[in-house]
Design a protein around this motif. Structure first.
Motif, PDB file in Angstrom:
ATOM      1  N   TYR A 388     -75.034 -36.345 -53.166  1.00 20.26           N
ATOM      2  CA  TYR A 388     -73.901 -35.448 -53.367  1.00 20.26           C
ATOM      3  C   TYR A 388     -72.569 -36.195 -53.458  1.00 20.26           C
ATOM      4  CZ  TYR A 388     -76.641 -31.226 -53.254  1.00 20.26           C
ATOM      5  OH  TYR A 388     -77.531 -30.228 -53.588  1.00 20.26           O
ATOM      6  N   ALA A 389     -72.476 -37.356 -52.809  1.00 23.98           N
ATOM      7  CA  ALA A 389     -71.272 -38.172 -52.975  1.00 23.98           C
ATOM      8  C   ALA A 389     -71.135 -38.598 -54.431  1.00 23.98           C
ATOM      9  CB  ALA A 389     -71.331 -39.390 -52.062  1.00 23.98           C
ATOM     10  N   ASP A 390     -72.268 -38.941 -55.058  1.00 21.41           N
ATOM     11  CA  ASP A 390     -72.242 -39.331 -56.476  1.00 21.41           C
ATOM     12  C   ASP A 390     -72.002 -38.132 -57.392  1.00 21.41           C
ATOM     13  OD1 ASP A 390     -72.482 -42.071 -56.284  1.00 21.41           O
ATOM     14  OD2 ASP A 390     -74.669 -42.066 -56.337  1.00 21.41           O
ATOM     15  N   VAL A 391     -72.609 -37.001 -57.062  1.00 21.08           N
ATOM     16  CA  VAL A 391     -72.424 -35.795 -57.877  1.00 21.08           C
ATOM     17  C   VAL A 391     -70.934 -35.452 -57.984  1.00 21.08           C
ATOM     18  CG1 VAL A 391     -72.727 -33.285 -57.865  1.00 21.08           C
ATOM     19  CG2 VAL A 391     -74.703 -34.774 -57.561  1.00 21.08           C
ATOM     20  N   LYS A 392     -70.232 -35.589 -56.867  1.00 21.05           N
ATOM     21  CA  LYS A 392     -68.810 -35.212 -56.841  1.00 21.05           C
ATOM     22  C   LYS A 392     -67.932 -36.148 -57.684  1.00 21.05           C
ATOM     23  CE  LYS A 392     -69.259 -32.876 -52.417  1.00 21.05           C
ATOM     24  NZ  LYS A 392     -69.107 -32.994 -50.952  1.00 21.05           N
ATOM     25  N   LYS A 393     -68.455 -37.329 -58.025  1.00 21.44           N
ATOM     26  CA  LYS A 393     -67.707 -38.260 -58.875  1.00 21.44           C
ATOM     27  C   LYS A 393     -67.787 -37.877 -60.351  1.00 21.44           C
ATOM     28  CE  LYS A 393     -68.721 -42.071 -55.706  1.00 21.44           C
ATOM     29  NZ  LYS A 393     -69.543 -43.291 -55.497  1.00 21.44           N
TER      30      LYS A 393
END
Length: 414
Positions: A388-393
């Motif tokens: 989810y940290a990557d999704v938000k990017k």
């Protein structure tokens, strides 16, 4: 050897990636592929249903092995065409692909070979189907026969939903409909490498089919997934192999339609044991995107060995993978094309391209499910946080995603 992967989605990206990592492979091609796969494969501009051109390409480029991703190419007989041309290809024949292409075919086999599944009836007329549904009551499951890309299934909790699903299903001339009892339990995916009656299981994963958080909204091709699944113990897997996967492979061989390829078992752990929801004739999508990154064994070696009737034990990474699908707004009802996607170069984990294109220097949307972002961690929680940290990017005003993939299963699962 040179490997050709047929298809253009996230599953094919993951298969090409696994082939690219093989010590046996010098070059990977993907047809038609997508620009997002360029880091692991050479894109070939040939449609997946243009068998003649694909065969010509395979011969001219001395392809040693072709791997088929999409179910529609299998159902159309791509394996039969390649084999008739003397080419090595991993996938089921058109006849064997009926295990997915016809739900009635699969249910009849399960019944004949005592493979546990939901009680069912198949109908060819709407009036008879409506009468049956009214007799059985709800909840009830209505499945349109044929290939539906992971959709075409309605779990009707009200009579209104059931009747509406029948209206839609029988609006297609000649359509068959399978109506099943509604099973309750813990759903999971078990995929296997298969050749005739040799069946080698892969790691377990759990797909999230509903479009929105809390398992709400319409059924989709899958909005997110994780692997492994701690709730499904080695003992449960062994039981599923003994009662479901191996009997199906042996039954198909007995029926004169032996299966070669990736056999997908959509299963449910119920209070009455393990039951079969469905079989698919290919690697699942998004299952491939979280299972193949965990495979330590040489992917191509596994395939070539099983095609030579050799069994090998698979080695798996004990890390957890969790994938979050980023889909077009209003998916699965509709999709978008041309919406610009930014931030992909900031992602630290894995990204597989499911339905993207590259135009004027930008990645853009080009389908229903567009990307799957995969986090890798030592626990389910860590994989969740990384994904989810990557999704938000990643930024695109036409994409949405679920925020709860793996969330309800973290307690006791990680």
């Amino acid at each position: 050897m040179k490997v050709l992967v047929i298809g253009k989605g996230g599953r094919e990206h993951a298969i090409a990636d696994a082939a690219h990592r093989s010590r046996l492979v010098e070059e990977v091609f993907v047809a038609p592929g997508s620009y997002g796969m360029r880091n692991v494969a050479t894109q070939v501009d040939i449609a997946q249903d243009d068998f003649e051109s694909l065969i010509e390409f395979a011969k001219e480029n001395e392809i040693g092995l072709t791997i088929v991703g999409p179910e529609d190419a299998l159902a159309a007989g791509i394996v039969d065409a390649f084999e008739a041309a003397g080419l090595k290809i991993f996938g089921p024949s058109k006849a064997a692909a009926q295990v997915e292409a016809s739900k009635d075919f699969a249910k009849k086999l399960m019944k004949k070979y005592n493979i546990p599944t939901a009680a069912y009836q198949t109908f060819t007329t709407k009036d008879e189907a409506v009468t049956y549904v009214r007799q059985q009551g709800v909840p009830i499951v209505i499945k349109e026969d044929g290939l539906k890309a992971g959709k075409g299934v309605t779990v009707a909790t009200t009579m209104e939903m059931a009747l509406e699903a029948l209206d839609i299903a029988f609006d297609i001339p000649g359509n068959q409909v399978v109506i099943e009892e509604c099973l309750e339990g813990f759903e999971f995916s078990l995929m296997s490498f298969v050749c005739n009656d040799i069946v080698i299981p892969m790691e377990i994963s759990q797909d999230h089919k509903r479009a929105y958080d809390n398992d709400e909204g319409p059924n989709t091709g899958g909005m997110g997934i994780y692997s492994p699944v701690r709730k499904i113990t080695p003992e449960i897997v062994a039981q599923a192999m003994q009662e479901i996967m191996v009997p199906m492979a042996k039954g198909m061989k007995e029926e004169g339609v032996p299966f070669t390829g990736f056999l997908y078992g959509g299963l449910m752990l119920t209070d009455d044991g393990i039951k079969t929801i469905e079989f698919n004739a290919r690697f699942g999508d998004p299952e491939a995107e979280v299972i193949l990154p965990r495979l330590r064994s040489d992917f191509i070696e596994v395939i070539t060995n099983i095609m030579d009737q050799k069994v090998m034990d698979l080695e798996w990474d004990d890390m957890v993978t969790l994938g979050v699908v980023m889909a077009s707004e209003n998916y699965p009802a509709s999709s978008t094309k041309g919406a610009i996607i930014t931030g992909l170069d900031e992602v630290e984990g894995l990204v597989y391209h499911m339905g993207s294109a590259y135009k004027d220097g930008n990645f853009v949307t080009d389908g229903g499910r567009v990307l799957i972002v995969v986090g890798v961690g030592s626990t389910l929680e860590e994989a969740y946080d990384k994904a989810y940290a990557d999704v938000k990017k990643i930024k695109c005003d036409k994409l949405f995603y679920r925020s709860d993939i793996g969330k309800k299963d973290m307690k006791g699962n990680a």
